[in-house]
Structures are given as C-alpha cells and as structure tokens.
Design a protein around this motif. Structure first.
Motif, PDB file in Angstrom:
ATOM      1  N   MET A   1       0.818  -1.212   0.000  1.00  0.00           N
ATOM      2  CA  MET A   1       0.000   0.000   0.000  1.00  0.00           C
ATOM      3  C   MET A   1       0.852   1.263   0.000  1.00  0.00           C
ATOM      4  N   ILE A   2       1.956   1.253   0.751  1.00  0.00           N
ATOM      5  CA  ILE A   2       2.845   2.417   0.726  1.00  0.00           C
ATOM      6  C   ILE A   2       3.424   2.591  -0.673  1.00  0.00           C
ATOM      7  N   PHE A   3       3.806   1.492  -1.308  1.00  0.00           N
ATOM      8  CA  PHE A   3       4.336   1.577  -2.666  1.00  0.00           C
ATOM      9  C   PHE A   3       3.286   2.124  -3.637  1.00  0.00           C
ATOM     10  N   ALA A   4       2.041   1.681  -3.496  1.00  0.00           N
ATOM     11  CA  ALA A   4       0.964   2.179  -4.360  1.00  0.00           C
ATOM     12  C   ALA A   4       0.768   3.686  -4.157  1.00  0.00           C
ATOM     13  N   ILE A   5       0.820   4.137  -2.919  1.00  0.00           N
ATOM     14  CA  ILE A   5       0.636   5.563  -2.640  1.00  0.00           C
ATOM     15  C   ILE A   5       1.829   6.372  -3.141  1.00  0.00           C
ATOM     16  N   ILE A   6       3.021   5.791  -3.084  1.00  0.00           N
ATOM     17  CA  ILE A   6       4.193   6.458  -3.664  1.00  0.00           C
ATOM     18  C   ILE A   6       3.998   6.633  -5.165  1.00  0.00           C
ATOM     19  N   LEU A   7       3.483   5.602  -5.834  1.00  0.00           N
ATOM     20  CA  LEU A   7       3.224   5.712  -7.274  1.00  0.00           C
ATOM     21  C   LEU A   7       2.211   6.815  -7.576  1.00  0.00           C
ATOM     22  N   ILE A   8       1.163   6.900  -6.789  1.00  0.00           N
ATOM     23  CA  ILE A   8       0.158   7.955  -6.985  1.00  0.00           C
ATOM     24  C   ILE A   8       0.796   9.332  -6.793  1.00  0.00           C
ATOM     25  N   THR A   9       1.615   9.464  -5.764  1.00  0.00           N
ATOM     26  CA  THR A   9       2.268  10.738  -5.467  1.00  0.00           C
ATOM     27  C   THR A   9       3.247  11.130  -6.567  1.00  0.00           C
ATOM     28  N   VAL A  10       4.081  10.187  -6.987  1.00  0.00           N
ATOM     29  CA  VAL A  10       5.062  10.465  -8.037  1.00  0.00           C
ATOM     30  C   VAL A  10       4.360  10.774  -9.359  1.00  0.00           C
ATOM     31  N   GLY A  11       3.319  10.016  -9.671  1.00  0.00           N
ATOM     32  CA  GLY A  11       2.575  10.268 -10.900  1.00  0.00           C
ATOM     33  C   GLY A  11       1.968  11.650 -10.931  1.00  0.00           C
ATOM     34  N   ASN A  12       1.393  12.056  -9.822  1.00  0.00           N
ATOM     35  CA  ASN A  12       0.802  13.393  -9.752  1.00  0.00           C
ATOM     36  C   ASN A  12       1.881  14.468  -9.895  1.00  0.00           C
ATOM     37  N   ALA A  13       3.004  14.281  -9.217  1.00  0.00           N
ATOM     38  CA  ALA A  13       4.095  15.257  -9.285  1.00  0.00           C
ATOM     39  C   ALA A  13       4.689  15.321 -10.693  1.00  0.00           C
ATOM     40  N   ARG A  14       4.892  14.180 -11.321  1.00  0.00           N
ATOM     41  CA  ARG A  14       5.458  14.160 -12.677  1.00  0.00           C
ATOM     42  C   ARG A  14       4.512  14.774 -13.700  1.00  0.00           C
ATOM     43  N   SER A  15       3.220  14.598 -13.481  1.00  0.00           N
ATOM     44  CA  SER A  15       2.265  15.181 -14.443  1.00  0.00           C
ATOM     45  C   SER A  15       2.324  16.702 -14.414  1.00  0.00           C
ATOM     46  N   LYS A  16       2.724  17.264 -13.294  1.00  0.00           N
ATOM     47  CA  LYS A  16       2.836  18.729 -13.193  1.00  0.00           C
ATOM     48  C   LYS A  16       4.049  19.260 -13.955  1.00  0.00           C
ATOM     49  N   LYS A  17       5.043  18.396 -14.143  1.00  0.00           N
ATOM     50  CA  LYS A  17       6.297  18.848 -14.745  1.00  0.00           C
ATOM     51  C   LYS A  17       6.309  18.801 -16.269  1.00  0.00           C
ATOM     52  N   VAL A  18       5.355  18.105 -16.856  1.00  0.00           N
ATOM     53  CA  VAL A  18       5.320  18.032 -18.323  1.00  0.00           C
ATOM     54  C   VAL A  18       4.378  19.115 -18.858  1.00  0.00           C
TER      55      VAL A  18
END
Length: 149
Positions: A91-108
């Motif tokens: 679950m922590i790994f899944a939440i890390i993926l959600i967090t990283v995905g959201n952050a990366r989407s802001k950078k493109v």
C-alpha cells in the motif's frame, strides 16, 4: 468500541473512496489521452483529490497498524506476515506511485503527456492495490473481496 476499532473501521470504509477516486482519475486520464482532450482544471483537481484520499487512507492505515499493535504479530504465520509486512509495503508503494505520478504530471507541458503520466502511474498503483486485496484473501480466509465472496 475502542479507538483501535474506530480507526480500523474508518480505514476499512475509506478504501471505497480511494478506489472510486482512483478509477475515476484513471478513466479521466485514459479518455483524455486517447481522445486528445485538454488537461483541464477539473482533471487536475480530480488527480489531487485522488492523491489526498490515498494519503488519508495511509494515515488511517498507519494509525490502525500502531494502535492495534500489528507490528508485534508473528511473521511465521501467513496472516501475521501479511498484515505486518506485505499489506503495509504494497500500500505504501501504491501511494508512492500515486504521489510520483501526480508530481510528474505537473512537470510536463503537453496535455497528452499529463494524461498519459497519470494513467500510467495511477494504473500501476491500482494493480498493486488489487494484488494486495487478492493476497489478503489468500492469507486470511476469513476476509472477502471488498465485502463480496
């Protein structure tokens, strides 16, 4: 009803909010990507609310983990190992993926790439969550799939 049961119930009920938000965000991202739609403020808010709901679930889960003393259970038993290590790790790994995905989407810059980034990371997170649910039912036969047998 003690505090541990309240937190466990809140964590158990909040999972539906997380799954609904996650499915909605994935659907929105896929339809935006394949439909070549713009990345709107509504898309951004849906992704942020999905992120927030996942983090609330994490806080509730960690509270349940420590209040109920699940860190003390025996790892020699499949059910104990699942709750002590596997569930929390997945679950922590899944939440890390959600967090990283959201952050990366802001950078493109491209709307298409924003949708694609969200779709990729959020879908990977959903797959991990689904695997965790199936693993839970296997480790603890008294549990069911989201309340369904």
């Amino acid at each position: 009803m003690n505090l541990g049961e309240i937190v466990k119930s809140a964590h158990s009920g909040w999972r539906y909010v997380v799954l609904i938000m996650l499915l909605g965000a994935i659907f929105n991202a896929l339809s935006g990507y394949f439909g070549k739609k713009p990345y709107t403020e509504g898309s951004r808010k849906l992704n942020v609310f999905t992120l927030i709901s996942a983090h609330i679930q994490l806080v509730l889960g960690l509270a349940a983990y420590f209040i109920n003393g699940w860190y003390n259970v025996s790892s020699a038993v499949a059910m104990g190992r699942y709750w002590k290590m596997e569930h929390i790790s997945m679950m922590i790994f899944a939440i890390i993926l959600i967090t990283v995905g959201n952050a990366r989407s802001k950078k493109v810059d491209s709307a298409l790439m924003k949708h694609r980034t969200i779709a990729l990371y959020f879908t990977l997170a959903l797959i991990i969550i689904i695997v965790a649910i199936f693993t839970m039912v296997k480790a603890d036969p008294s549990r069911t799939y989201m309340g369904l047998s």
